[in-house]
Structures are given as C-alpha cells and as structure tokens.
Design a protein around this motif. Structure first.
Motif, PDB file in Angstrom:
ATOM      1  N   PHE A 188      53.435  54.413  39.352  1.00 26.18           N
ATOM      2  CA  PHE A 188      54.042  53.066  39.343  1.00 26.18           C
ATOM      3  C   PHE A 188      55.031  52.952  38.174  1.00 26.18           C
ATOM      4  O   PHE A 188      56.100  52.367  38.298  1.00 26.18           O
ATOM      5  N   LYS A 189      54.653  53.545  37.043  1.00 26.54           N
ATOM      6  CA  LYS A 189      55.542  53.491  35.864  1.00 26.54           C
ATOM      7  C   LYS A 189      56.840  54.259  36.150  1.00 26.54           C
ATOM      8  O   LYS A 189      57.936  53.753  35.899  1.00 26.54           O
ATOM      9  N   LEU A 190      56.693  55.449  36.715  1.00 30.64           N
ATOM     10  CA  LEU A 190      57.888  56.247  37.019  1.00 30.64           C
ATOM     11  C   LEU A 190      58.795  55.530  38.023  1.00 30.64           C
ATOM     12  O   LEU A 190      60.007  55.640  37.979  1.00 30.64           O
ATOM     13  N   ALA A 191      58.161  54.787  38.939  1.00 31.56           N
ATOM     14  CA  ALA A 191      58.925  54.076  39.982  1.00 31.56           C
ATOM     15  C   ALA A 191      59.521  52.764  39.462  1.00 31.56           C
ATOM     16  O   ALA A 191      60.269  52.101  40.176  1.00 31.56           O
ATOM     17  N   GLY A 192      59.156  52.357  38.237  1.00 39.87           N
ATOM     18  CA  GLY A 192      59.675  51.103  37.674  1.00 39.87           C
ATOM     19  C   GLY A 192      58.913  49.891  38.191  1.00 39.87           C
ATOM     20  O   GLY A 192      59.441  48.783  38.215  1.00 39.87           O
ATOM     21  N   LEU A 193      57.651  50.114  38.616  1.00 37.14           N
ATOM     22  CA  LEU A 193      56.880  49.018  39.238  1.00 37.14           C
ATOM     23  C   LEU A 193      55.614  48.642  38.465  1.00 37.14           C
ATOM     24  O   LEU A 193      54.771  47.908  38.973  1.00 37.14           O
ATOM     25  N   ASP A 194      55.477  49.160  37.239  1.00 38.27           N
ATOM     26  CA  ASP A 194      54.234  48.905  36.503  1.00 38.27           C
ATOM     27  C   ASP A 194      54.045  47.436  36.142  1.00 38.27           C
ATOM     28  O   ASP A 194      52.926  46.990  35.932  1.00 38.27           O
ATOM     29  N   LYS A 195      55.109  46.656  36.131  1.00 39.64           N
ATOM     30  CA  LYS A 195      54.964  45.215  35.823  1.00 39.64           C
ATOM     31  C   LYS A 195      54.697  44.397  37.095  1.00 39.64           C
ATOM     32  O   LYS A 195      54.403  43.222  37.031  1.00 39.64           O
ATOM     33  N   VAL A 196      54.849  45.030  38.237  1.00 41.07           N
ATOM     34  CA  VAL A 196      54.705  44.310  39.514  1.00 41.07           C
ATOM     35  C   VAL A 196      53.302  44.529  40.103  1.00 41.07           C
ATOM     36  O   VAL A 196      52.733  43.653  40.750  1.00 41.07           O
ATOM     37  N   ILE A 197      52.750  45.726  39.843  1.00 39.26           N
ATOM     38  CA  ILE A 197      51.457  46.092  40.456  1.00 39.26           C
ATOM     39  C   ILE A 197      50.355  46.067  39.412  1.00 39.26           C
ATOM     40  O   ILE A 197      50.477  46.646  38.335  1.00 39.26           O
ATOM     41  N   LYS A 198      49.253  45.389  39.770  1.00 39.49           N
ATOM     42  CA  LYS A 198      48.068  45.427  38.905  1.00 39.49           C
ATOM     43  C   LYS A 198      46.977  46.180  39.653  1.00 39.49           C
ATOM     44  O   LYS A 198      46.643  45.828  40.789  1.00 39.49           O
ATOM     45  N   VAL A 199      46.426  47.214  39.023  1.00 39.28           N
ATOM     46  CA  VAL A 199      45.337  47.972  39.653  1.00 39.28           C
ATOM     47  C   VAL A 199      44.010  47.462  39.104  1.00 39.28           C
ATOM     48  O   VAL A 199      43.840  47.345  37.885  1.00 39.28           O
ATOM     49  N   VAL A 200      43.099  47.110  40.001  1.00 38.02           N
ATOM     50  CA  VAL A 200      41.749  46.698  39.593  1.00 38.02           C
ATOM     51  C   VAL A 200      40.814  47.830  39.996  1.00 38.02           C
ATOM     52  O   VAL A 200      40.757  48.202  41.176  1.00 38.02           O
ATOM     53  N   VAL A 201      40.116  48.412  39.024  1.00 41.59           N
ATOM     54  CA  VAL A 201      39.252  49.544  39.332  1.00 41.59           C
ATOM     55  C   VAL A 201      37.834  49.067  39.603  1.00 41.59           C
ATOM     56  O   VAL A 201      37.262  48.301  38.832  1.00 41.59           O
ATOM     57  N   GLY A 202      37.283  49.503  40.718  1.00 38.61           N
ATOM     58  CA  GLY A 202      35.905  49.153  41.066  1.00 38.61           C
ATOM     59  C   GLY A 202      35.732  49.145  42.560  1.00 38.61           C
ATOM     60  O   GLY A 202      36.690  49.291  43.325  1.00 38.61           O
ATOM     61  N   SER A 203      34.498  48.957  42.965  1.00 36.49           N
ATOM     62  CA  SER A 203      34.162  48.970  44.376  1.00 36.49           C
ATOM     63  C   SER A 203      34.623  47.657  45.033  1.00 36.49           C
ATOM     64  O   SER A 203      34.466  46.582  44.454  1.00 36.49           O
ATOM     65  N   SER A 204      35.192  47.754  46.226  1.00 32.96           N
ATOM     66  CA  SER A 204      35.878  46.591  46.803  1.00 32.96           C
ATOM     67  C   SER A 204      34.993  45.354  46.980  1.00 32.96           C
ATOM     68  O   SER A 204      35.361  44.273  46.508  1.00 32.96           O
ATOM     69  N   THR A 205      33.855  45.490  47.665  1.00 36.44           N
ATOM     70  CA  THR A 205      33.118  44.290  48.086  1.00 36.44           C
ATOM     71  C   THR A 205      32.716  43.389  46.906  1.00 36.44           C
ATOM     72  O   THR A 205      33.062  42.203  46.897  1.00 36.44           O
ATOM     73  N   PRO A 206      32.009  43.923  45.878  1.00 35.11           N
ATOM     74  CA  PRO A 206      31.687  43.036  44.750  1.00 35.11           C
ATOM     75  C   PRO A 206      32.928  42.540  44.009  1.00 35.11           C
ATOM     76  O   PRO A 206      32.964  41.401  43.535  1.00 35.11           O
ATOM     77  N   ASN A 207      33.952  43.367  43.940  1.00 32.77           N
ATOM     78  CA  ASN A 207      35.177  42.934  43.240  1.00 32.77           C
ATOM     79  C   ASN A 207      35.921  41.850  43.997  1.00 32.77           C
ATOM     80  O   ASN A 207      36.569  41.003  43.383  1.00 32.77           O
ATOM     81  N   LEU A 208      35.838  41.878  45.327  1.00 27.45           N
ATOM     82  CA  LEU A 208      36.490  40.819  46.103  1.00 27.45           C
ATOM     83  C   LEU A 208      35.765  39.502  45.905  1.00 27.45           C
ATOM     84  O   LEU A 208      36.374  38.435  45.862  1.00 27.45           O
ATOM     85  N   LYS A 209      34.444  39.588  45.766  1.00 26.09           N
ATOM     86  CA  LYS A 209      33.644  38.375  45.537  1.00 26.09           C
ATOM     87  C   LYS A 209      34.113  37.653  44.278  1.00 26.09           C
ATOM     88  O   LYS A 209      34.095  36.430  44.206  1.00 26.09           O
TER      89      LYS A 209
END
Ligand code: SAM
Length: 321
Positions: free
Chosen positions: A147-168
C-alpha cells in the motif's frame, strides 16, 4: 468441489510458507517502484506498477497468490467507479492486490473527503476510506508495504484479527456513529464465514439499504449458503430463522444448477445458513432478514489457473418490516 473447499480452507488458515514475505522484499527491491521513480506518477499509474509486480511474482513456481486477480478485479473496479462508495470494507486483505485495485479509485471519486489516519478523530467529518480485515499479521505486513509503495497507505487501514469478533466491535474500533454504514463490502476471506459475517454486519447496521456486497469465489469453490442468504426473500429468511440453529456442520453442497435455485429456496435458505463454523469463535447472528437484495453473478476466472469463477454482487435495495 469438496477438494476445493478443503484447499481454500487450508490455504486461508496458514500463515504462509514464506512467499508473502519474499514478495514484500521483492517489491521493495524493484527500482521501478522506488520513490525516486514513482513520486511524479499519477496514482493510477503508480498503483498499477505495484499490481503488475505482484501478479508477475505470483507466476513463479510455487508462488501462486490467492488474489482476486485482473479480470474479476477490473469488474469490481468498474463497480466502484459506477457506485462511488465512500466507505469500503474488505474481509481478507492477503497481500493487498484487491485493496490496491479498489482503494485507488476512492481518492479520485471523493477528493475533498477526509481519509482519517486515526479513526478515533472527529466523527462529524465527511469520511471516506478503505478498511481491510486480515487474520494473519504476516500477510498484513506485506500488504501494508504494498500500500505504501502504491501511494495508498493513507487511504487504507488494515485491521488485524479474526473477522467475526472484529466485525462485532468494528463500529467501536472505527468510531463510526450510527447510522453510518459501509457503502461497499468485498468478501474474500474464509468461505464458510461469509454468511455469518454478513449477518453480523446486518445486525450491527454496518450494511443496509444502499450497500453493495461483492463476494468472491462463488463458483470456485462455490458458496451455496451465502448465495442462499443474499438471494432469498425476507419471507424465506424469516421462515428459515424459525427453524433451530444447527449445531453441527451440514454436508457441504455444491451450488445448485441455476434452474434449481427456486427449489433450493422453496422452504427458505438452505441448511448451511443456520450453521456457524468454529472460526466464528462462538458468535452467532440472525442477520436482518428484512433486508432486500438484488443479487447476480459477475462471471470471471482465476488469474493463474484460468478456471471459471465469479463474484456475486448483491445490492441492498431496501428493507421490508
Ligand atoms: C483469498 S485471500 C484474500 C485475497 C485478497 N482479497 C486479494 O484479492 O488480493 C483470503 C485472506 O483471508 C484471510 N482470512 C482467512 N480467514 C480470515 C478470518 N477469519 N478473518 C480475517 N481474515 C481471514 C487469509 O489470511 C487470507 O489472507
């Protein structure tokens, strides 16, 4: 079909065999992606260089990358340009191919919106952005590098973790006041989690009228449980929820032939929509059965093997109380 499910499940569970870390090192070593070479390029061209480099790397022996790829990716890009979403959620970042392909259009579509780095900031602001959930820290690190190389690090936020509890807890994590919701969701993580995760998003009000759901791999390996949920009527969904929740996994079934969808829905969405896999970590959800979707497949193919595959595009058109 069962073999494909198994391969995909195993693929998605592992933390990689080193190819994803090797990819990041490779990208960072390319002169054509260096700041010197790319700082004067327009975002589309700069990001395309990164996408091409990822794709080329994936052609090497034992380097298959489970990315959405060019054909399906371009179809979703066209959808982003047509629907003009401001807030996009992705489930399954992997090495960032889809994130780069789709997020790069946000900046052009919404140049005066705020792309918050810190989502705990002012909730009154006109926010746009791309949130991507990834279970593996290893893959997330590679994606962030891309994302940094593509110039998109300020546009994309990555949330690390398993989807279901994180979506909650995502509304809280992103400090998203109700009724703010996602305009588009790209589902591309563990296939048996698609249905439960969409139900969680519906219950949390994070998807609703106006949201476009795009689900990858609905032909290869196929996902009849998910298709049943997004193609069923509110009546069918309500009826299916009256039946008891399943405590064991029903036999995995292939997608029914097109002509048999109606029969498959005859008594409500098929069994698998009432079952949540272990990876949902004990979370259950009934969804919002009143939501109405118009849903259809966009045909495409696997970027490396050429096998037929498709994304299911489901537009939430309203709610029936
Ligand atoms: C098919 S890949 C995603 C490809 C990516 N969207 C692209 O097109 O470039 C699936 C990803 O989902 C992640 N994943 C699997 N289970 C997950 C879960 N429960 N929560 C979040 N991510 C998960 C895997 O680690 C893997 O990176």
């Amino acid at each position: 079909m069962l073999v494909w499910w198994t391969i995909l499940i195993v693929r998605c569970r592992i933390q990689g065999d080193g190819r994803e870390e090797a990819l990041l090192k490779h990208l960072q070593s390319l002169q054509s992606l260096s700041t010197q070479e790319t700082s004067n390029l327009a975002l589309q061209e700069r990001s395309q260089r990164v996408l091409d480099a990822i794709h080329e790397f994936g052609k090497g022996q034992n380097r298959y990358l489970m990315s959405v790829g060019d054909t399906k990716g371009r179809q979703v890009e066209a959808l982003v340009k047509e629907k003009k979403p401001k807030l996009i959620l992705e489930l399954g970042t992997y090495v960032g191919y889809s994130g780069i392909s789709f997020a790069r259009h946000l900046v052009e579509l919404h140049p005066s919106s705020i792309y918050p780095e810190n989502w705990s900031s002012n909730t009154e602001e006109d926010r746009a952005g791309y949130i991507s959930l990834e279970k593996s820290e290893v893959y997330a690190t590679t994606a962030r590098g891309g994302f940094k190389l593509a110039g998109l690090d300020k546009v994309i936020k990555v949330v690390v973790g398993s989807s279901t509890p994180n979506l909650k807890s995502l509304r809280e994590t992103l400090n998203m006041p109700k009724p703010l919701k996602f305009d588009m969701v790209f589902l591309d993580h563990l296939k048996p989690l698609y249905t439960i995760d969409v139900k969680v998003l519906e219950e949390e009000g994070l998807v609703g009228p106006g949201t476009v759901l795009v689900a990858d791999n609905v032909v290869k390996p196929g996902n009849p449980a998910y298709l049943s949920w997004v193609r069923a009527t509110p009546e069918q969904k309500r009826k299916s929820l009256q039946a008891p929740r399943l405590t064991t996994q029903p036999p995995v079934t292939p997608n029914p032939p097109t002509a048999e969808w109606e029969t498959a829905f005859h008594s409500g969405p098929i069994d698998e929509t009432r079952w949540a896999p272990d990876e949902a970590e004990g979370i259950t959800a009934e969804g919002d059965p009143g939501l109405i979707y118009t849903s259809e497949m966009l045909d495409g193919w696997d970027p490396y093997t050429g096998e037929k595959d498709a994304c299911e595009v489901s537009v939430c058109t309203g709610r029936q109380d």
